[in-house]
Design a protein around this motif. Sequence first.
Motif, short mmCIF file in Angstrom:
data_model
loop_
_atom_site.label_atom_id
_atom_site.label_comp_id
_atom_site.label_asym_id
_atom_site.label_seq_id
_atom_site.Cartn_x
_atom_site.Cartn_y
_atom_site.Cartn_z
N PRO A 82 -7.25 -9.93 -17.38
CA PRO A 82 -6.89 -8.75 -16.58
C PRO A 82 -8.01 -8.44 -15.57
O PRO A 82 -9.18 -8.70 -15.84
N TRP A 83 -7.63 -7.89 -14.45
CA TRP A 83 -8.60 -7.51 -13.42
C TRP A 83 -9.19 -6.15 -13.81
O TRP A 83 -8.57 -5.10 -13.59
N ALA A 84 -10.36 -6.17 -14.37
CA ALA A 84 -11.00 -4.96 -14.90
C ALA A 84 -11.30 -3.92 -13.81
O ALA A 84 -11.33 -2.73 -14.09
N GLU A 85 -11.50 -4.36 -12.58
CA GLU A 85 -11.87 -3.46 -11.50
C GLU A 85 -10.67 -2.70 -10.91
O GLU A 85 -10.86 -1.82 -10.07
N PHE A 86 -9.45 -3.01 -11.35
CA PHE A 86 -8.27 -2.41 -10.73
C PHE A 86 -8.36 -0.89 -10.67
O PHE A 86 -8.19 -0.29 -9.62
N ARG A 87 -8.63 -0.25 -11.77
CA ARG A 87 -8.62 1.20 -11.81
C ARG A 87 -9.68 1.81 -10.90
O ARG A 87 -9.47 2.87 -10.31
N LEU A 147 -0.91 -3.23 -15.65
CA LEU A 147 -0.70 -4.55 -16.26
C LEU A 147 -0.41 -5.64 -15.24
O LEU A 147 -0.26 -6.80 -15.60
N ALA A 148 -0.33 -5.26 -13.97
CA ALA A 148 0.13 -6.19 -12.94
C ALA A 148 -0.95 -7.10 -12.38
O ALA A 148 -0.65 -8.09 -11.74
N TRP A 149 -2.23 -6.79 -12.63
CA TRP A 149 -3.32 -7.51 -11.97
C TRP A 149 -4.11 -8.38 -12.93
O TRP A 149 -4.56 -7.92 -13.98
N ARG A 198 0.83 -1.21 0.00
CA ARG A 198 0.00 0.00 0.00
C ARG A 198 0.86 1.25 0.00
O ARG A 198 0.45 2.29 -0.51
N GLU A 199 2.06 1.15 0.57
CA GLU A 199 2.97 2.30 0.62
C GLU A 199 3.90 2.35 -0.60
O GLU A 199 4.66 3.30 -0.75
N SER A 200 3.85 1.35 -1.45
CA SER A 200 4.73 1.30 -2.62
C SER A 200 4.15 2.12 -3.77
O SER A 200 3.05 2.66 -3.67
N GLY A 201 4.86 2.17 -4.86
CA GLY A 201 4.39 2.89 -6.04
C GLY A 201 3.48 2.08 -6.93
O GLY A 201 3.17 2.50 -8.05
N TRP A 202 3.02 0.92 -6.45
CA TRP A 202 2.21 0.04 -7.29
C TRP A 202 0.72 0.32 -7.21
O TRP A 202 -0.07 -0.41 -7.80
N ARG A 203 0.30 1.36 -6.52
CA ARG A 203 -1.12 1.71 -6.39
C ARG A 203 -1.95 0.49 -5.96
O ARG A 203 -2.96 0.15 -6.55
N TRP A 204 -1.47 -0.15 -4.89
CA TRP A 204 -2.11 -1.37 -4.39
C TRP A 204 -3.51 -1.06 -3.91
O TRP A 204 -3.72 -0.15 -3.10
N PRO A 205 -4.53 -1.80 -4.38
CA PRO A 205 -5.92 -1.51 -4.00
C PRO A 205 -6.22 -1.86 -2.54
O PRO A 205 -5.71 -2.83 -2.00
N GLU A 206 -7.10 -1.06 -1.94
CA GLU A 206 -7.58 -1.34 -0.59
C GLU A 206 -8.32 -2.68 -0.57
O GLU A 206 -9.04 -3.00 -1.51
N GLY A 207 -8.11 -3.43 0.50
CA GLY A 207 -8.86 -4.67 0.69
C GLY A 207 -8.34 -5.88 -0.05
O GLY A 207 -8.95 -6.94 0.00
N VAL A 208 -7.19 -5.75 -0.73
CA VAL A 208 -6.63 -6.87 -1.49
C VAL A 208 -5.41 -7.38 -0.72
O VAL A 208 -4.35 -6.75 -0.72
N LEU A 209 -5.59 -8.51 -0.06
CA LEU A 209 -4.58 -9.06 0.84
C LEU A 209 -3.72 -10.11 0.14
O LEU A 209 -4.26 -11.11 -0.36
N LEU A 237 -6.82 -12.94 -6.94
CA LEU A 237 -6.15 -12.18 -7.98
C LEU A 237 -4.68 -12.54 -8.00
O LEU A 237 -4.12 -12.94 -6.98
N LEU A 238 -4.07 -12.39 -9.15
CA LEU A 238 -2.63 -12.59 -9.27
C LEU A 238 -1.99 -11.23 -9.49
O LEU A 238 -2.38 -10.50 -10.41
#
Length: 174
Positions: free
Chosen positions: A166-171, A127-129, A82-93, A116-117
């Motif tokens: 791809p995980w369409a909900e990422f954005r 492109l990561a999700w 969550r603190e990285s530059g990867w824009r990690w989504p809330e609630g994804v453990l 999710l991967l």
Amino acid sequence: MDETEQLLEQVADRVRNSARRYGRALPAPLGAGEIARAEGIIGFSLPPLLAGLYTRVGDGGFGPEQGLLPLDRAVGAYRDQRESGWRWPEGVLPVADFGCAMYACVDCRSRTAQVLLFDPNPGEPDLAWSVDTSSLAGWLRGWLDGTAWFCEESEAGDAYDLELAPWAEFRSRI
């Protein structure tokens, strides 16, 4: 016995048999207080099936690839990401380390606890999700019966150029 209880029993049986066969002990299950503490740190509840894995089977070390992460490591990985530059989504453990910086993750805010991967190797967050499976239950069943792409005995693995959606909900989740 409902579907979740039955799946937890199947996982526990496989884990016990595997531990017996290889002569190794697994981490003890966690208590409800440890789950509540972790949930307080990350700010969301674990899906019942995921909490059941930790409280009824053990604190990680079993399951796909290198096994389920111990809960404190999953919480630490979540906070770091969550603190990285990867824009990690809330609630994804992150729940399992697949090597090469890749994680299997549970979307704890989805109704089915979809898996999710996260693969940062393409180099961009967009492109990561990918969607691995539509539910944690399905992900565990694939591991139990050997049909999931990450199982050596599966015909859906790397040798067959697996293409995950791809995980369409990422954005919308960042």
